[in-house]
Enzyme design. Sequence first.
Site, PDB file in Angstrom:
ATOM      1  N   GLY A  90      24.738  34.711  77.896  1.00  0.00           N
ATOM      2  CA  GLY A  90      24.869  33.257  78.063  1.00  0.00           C
ATOM      3  C   GLY A  90      26.214  32.755  77.580  1.00  0.00           C
ATOM      4  N   GLY A  92      28.821  32.037  79.515  1.00  0.00           N
ATOM      5  CA  GLY A  92      29.557  31.248  80.506  1.00  0.00           C
ATOM      6  C   GLY A  92      30.158  32.053  81.637  1.00  0.00           C
ATOM      7  N   SER A  93      29.494  33.163  82.020  1.00  0.00           N
ATOM      8  CA  SER A  93      30.094  33.969  83.087  1.00  0.00           C
ATOM      9  C   SER A  93      30.070  33.243  84.435  1.00  0.00           C
ATOM     10  CB  SER A  93      29.450  35.345  83.184  1.00  0.00           C
ATOM     11  OG  SER A  93      28.074  35.226  83.308  1.00  0.00           O
ATOM     12  N   SER A  94      29.034  32.450  84.716  1.00  0.00           N
ATOM     13  CA  SER A  94      28.997  31.760  86.025  1.00  0.00           C
ATOM     14  C   SER A  94      30.129  30.743  86.128  1.00  0.00           C
ATOM     15  CB  SER A  94      27.685  31.008  86.225  1.00  0.00           C
ATOM     16  OG  SER A  94      26.611  31.794  85.877  1.00  0.00           O
ATOM     17  N   ALA A  95      30.367  30.015  85.023  1.00  0.00           N
ATOM     18  CA  ALA A  95      31.451  29.021  85.043  1.00  0.00           C
ATOM     19  C   ALA A  95      32.800  29.719  85.173  1.00  0.00           C
ATOM     20  CB  ALA A  95      31.415  28.183  83.768  1.00  0.00           C
ATOM     21  N   ASP A 138      31.485  23.791  80.650  1.00  0.00           N
ATOM     22  CA  ASP A 138      31.857  25.208  80.651  1.00  0.00           C
ATOM     23  C   ASP A 138      33.015  25.480  81.621  1.00  0.00           C
ATOM     24  OD1 ASP A 138      30.127  24.519  82.697  1.00  0.00           O
ATOM     25  OD2 ASP A 138      28.724  26.159  82.359  1.00  0.00           O
TER      26      ASP A 138
END
Length: 307
Positions: A90, A92-95, A138
């Site tokens: 969690g 912030g890899s997607s951001a 993010d």
Amino acid sequence: MNSKVLTVVAPGKLMLFGEHAVIYGYPCIVSALDKYIEIKGKIIDEKDDKFDIADYSDGFIRRMVSVFRIKYGKKEKIFISSKSTLGRYGLGSSAAISVATVKMLGKLFNIPLSAEELFNISYEGVLKVQKGKASGFDLASSIYGGTILFDGKTKKTSYLNKGKLPFLTVFTGRKAKTVDIVKKVAQEKLRNPKETEKILSEIGKIVLRAERALKEKNWKVVGKLMNDNQKLLVELGVSNGMIDKLVKISLESGALGAKISGAGGGDCILVLVERCLTGKVVENIEKSGGTVLDINVGIGGGVKVSL
Ligand code: PMV
């Protein structure tokens, strides 16, 4: 148009103060990490895009490509691959992957994008993927790096600090689904509007005090504000047994502050501890089932095309 293979890196993040309240227009404070997503991409002469993405983030990449194409009327197909040192904690890899993709597309098509445009395009994409509420904090962290104050209403960013901050990052052992917890808070706000709004506005006030304390490096005050913020997150119903246990053991071992970082319900907590007590705090956290991650908070640089 650029026919070369380009590499873009973007940092992960951890929320220091203000989670949940930022969705309702309050400010928050977020730090970039020294852990990054790296993507490589080029324009290809094929019928379809090609993605070689190791994890679940390919939905974000596809959405960013589609938002960018529509905005700039581009039809060429793209190849993108990614790798990450963020793990699945969690962080912030997607951001990071969203910001990196938009940055790369701008470079590939020779369209200069300001930090604000980069934010607006990636935020549009993220809102479409998440089909719900997301503040965009993010994305801002990945774009600017360092430690920033992010305004949930105006989406404006200002720097607080660019150095390493003395936080330990502790994984609580369980992955949390941000979207579900955000929904839970929204439902609570419908059921109990007055009480919930009071908690959110208290969190907003803590963020502004923390901004000052962080700038002054007044760690005692930062720690106290973390504990105040954590109590409000407990009241909001986003903590859990493991988080409560790790927060308690950290404080009992001498930490100045400990709180959830992010939506709650799992993922990571941040622990503020003076150097002389770090060994003891780490030992007790690990005995209680927490994992202290090898991460430096606050020193991640913003997204960049790497040469
Ligand atoms: O769980 P994370 O680290 O993605 O943080 C979520 C923070 C929220 O304020 C709950 C959501 C948001 O978009 O600001």
